[in-house]
Design a protein around this motif. Sequence first.
Motif, mmCIF file in Angstrom:
data_model
loop_
_atom_site.group_PDB
_atom_site.id
_atom_site.type_symbol
_atom_site.label_atom_id
_atom_site.label_comp_id
_atom_site.label_asym_id
_atom_site.label_seq_id
_atom_site.Cartn_x
_atom_site.Cartn_y
_atom_site.Cartn_z
ATOM 1 N N CYS A 1 90.764 -31.901 18.404
ATOM 2 C CA CYS A 1 90.524 -32.636 19.470
ATOM 3 C C CYS A 1 91.784 -32.458 20.387
ATOM 4 C CB CYS A 1 90.725 -34.112 18.912
ATOM 5 S SG CYS A 1 90.451 -35.518 20.415
ATOM 6 N N SER B 1 78.580 -35.769 19.875
ATOM 7 C CA SER B 1 79.132 -37.070 20.171
ATOM 8 C C SER B 1 77.991 -38.352 20.118
ATOM 9 C CB SER B 1 79.664 -37.071 21.364
ATOM 10 O OG SER B 1 80.077 -38.254 21.918
ATOM 11 N N SER C 1 86.248 -32.318 26.416
ATOM 12 C CA SER C 1 87.585 -33.398 25.895
ATOM 13 C C SER C 1 87.248 -34.659 25.794
ATOM 14 C CB SER C 1 88.722 -32.971 26.956
ATOM 15 O OG SER C 1 89.874 -34.022 26.973
ATOM 16 N N ARG C 2 86.511 -35.323 26.901
ATOM 17 C CA ARG C 2 86.097 -36.622 26.685
ATOM 18 C C ARG C 2 84.919 -36.871 25.555
ATOM 19 N NH1 ARG C 2 85.358 -36.424 32.360
ATOM 20 N NH2 ARG C 2 83.061 -36.089 32.073
ATOM 21 N N ALA C 3 84.246 -35.643 25.284
ATOM 22 C CA ALA C 3 83.338 -35.932 24.173
ATOM 23 C C ALA C 3 83.883 -36.119 22.901
ATOM 24 C CB ALA C 3 81.885 -34.706 24.465
ATOM 25 N N ILE C 4 84.772 -34.855 22.583
ATOM 26 C CA ILE C 4 85.440 -34.868 21.331
ATOM 27 C C ILE C 4 86.518 -36.054 21.051
ATOM 28 C CG2 ILE C 4 87.698 -33.723 22.027
ATOM 29 C CD1 ILE C 4 86.953 -31.784 19.546
ATOM 30 N N THR C 5 87.024 -36.738 22.066
ATOM 31 C CA THR C 5 87.970 -37.702 22.086
ATOM 32 C C THR C 5 87.023 -38.976 21.494
ATOM 33 O OG1 THR C 5 89.218 -36.920 23.750
ATOM 34 C CG2 THR C 5 89.378 -39.140 23.424
ATOM 35 N N ARG C 6 85.867 -38.982 22.086
ATOM 36 C CA ARG C 6 84.855 -40.232 21.472
ATOM 37 C C ARG C 6 85.023 -40.070 20.021
ATOM 38 N NH1 ARG C 6 81.988 -39.379 26.390
ATOM 39 N NH2 ARG C 6 80.626 -37.881 25.469
ATOM 40 N N ILE C 7 84.657 -38.955 19.460
ATOM 41 C CA ILE C 7 84.240 -38.571 18.286
ATOM 42 C C ILE C 7 85.452 -38.805 17.407
ATOM 43 C CG2 ILE C 7 83.915 -36.768 16.320
ATOM 44 C CD1 ILE C 7 82.278 -35.324 18.901
ATOM 45 N N TYR C 8 86.703 -38.360 17.494
ATOM 46 C CA TYR C 8 87.999 -39.122 16.783
ATOM 47 C C TYR C 8 88.353 -40.202 16.948
ATOM 48 C CZ TYR C 8 88.813 -34.113 15.616
ATOM 49 O OH TYR C 8 88.693 -32.884 15.109
ATOM 50 N N LYS D 1 86.378 -42.827 17.576
ATOM 51 C CA LYS D 1 85.454 -43.454 16.775
ATOM 52 C C LYS D 1 85.787 -43.246 15.188
ATOM 53 C CE LYS D 1 81.199 -45.483 16.088
ATOM 54 N NZ LYS D 1 80.957 -46.717 16.752
ATOM 55 N N ILE E 1 93.123 -40.956 18.844
ATOM 56 C CA ILE E 1 93.567 -39.893 18.628
ATOM 57 C C ILE E 1 94.926 -39.451 19.282
ATOM 58 C CG2 ILE E 1 92.194 -38.877 20.375
ATOM 59 C CD1 ILE E 1 93.236 -37.426 16.884
#
Lengths: 155, 155
Positions: free
Chosen positions: A13, A143, B20-27, B29, B38
């Motif tokens: 990330c 996601s 970047s936005r998608a992976i940020t959501r995952i982390y 969460k 994150i």
Amino acid sequence: MKTPNPNPSVCSCVNLRRASRAITRIYDKALEPVDLKITQYSVLANVARSGPLSSSNLARILRLDRTTLVRNLKSLQAAGFIEDHPEAGDPRERAIRITEAGHLMVDKARPLWGLAQRQIEDHLGSAALNQLTTLVTSLETLSDHLVLNHLEESP
Amino acid sequence: MKTPNPNPSVCSCVNLRRASRAITRIYDKALEPVDLKITQYSVLANVARSGPLSSSNLARILRLDRTTLVRNLKSLQAAGFIEDHPEAGDPRERAIRITEAGHLMVDKARPLWGLAQRQIEDHLGSAALNQLTTLVTSLETLSDHLVLNHLEESP
DNA sequence: GTGATATACGTGCATATACACGCATCAGTA
DNA sequence: TACTGATGCGTGTATATGCACGTATATCAC
């Protein structure tokens, strides 16, 4: 001697966010002459292409939070590049459309965007760009799976 | 039927920002249980690992704008996870160090981060992750080249 | 028609990001 | 010693991002 280029992180990330910041610098720099950021150009070009549409639909297309988009639209509206009118039919919906000034701006900005895009292509190569599109789709799918799982709470 | 998953953009920057936005959501969460983002965990874990250091040096390590980092540190300091003390020697420098509470938080958050990291590895595969680290380095190098070219204005 | 659910929209809040400034201090030099 | 450039730091301003919440309207079931 100062630290020139720290290694990537162990965190995917963090790496993606770093990459995102770096590429944003490149595109923002290219668009500097027309005083637009890549985020604004992206929205503007999309509205120009898609024609009038609601903010909710635009947000879905851009994969951007609706409320984020609403604020991003504000600066474009203040600059006179887009308009926002109530739509006939459903009185809840509003239609965002590009203005004449907006069209002119897109035409002026497009070649600058193309410059940045070509720099990226030359530097990364087409293989890496293809991998990037795969990455986006893959991450957005994951996601959606992980974050939006309040749909199936099997009753 | 609503638009489920729009295609990637033609713009590499837009695609990277979406990723970047998608992976940020995952982390984000994954870190929700400890109420950290994150971005905050990343800074905190770095301070924990590196020991006391100045904000300028930390910014270089994180490849983050120094003034951005200063504000990010504020919330961590307000939460009591880090301290900021004047350093002996050069009176301009200040030293950021992690607190006991900060250490405890890192220990609590690390397994949650590991969960997200493993989900990403499983979903993307190690090949894609390797390509990602290459991408980061490549883009940061290009960015430095294009944006920081006020070094050689051959006089 | 009424009530439940879904949809469209905006705002408050918190955080992230970075550029432009200004201030203080250090280090090298004339 | 005085000047100059480099360095460390913080703030003002603007934009980006997303969650929580509230309001209004459409739609479907009854």
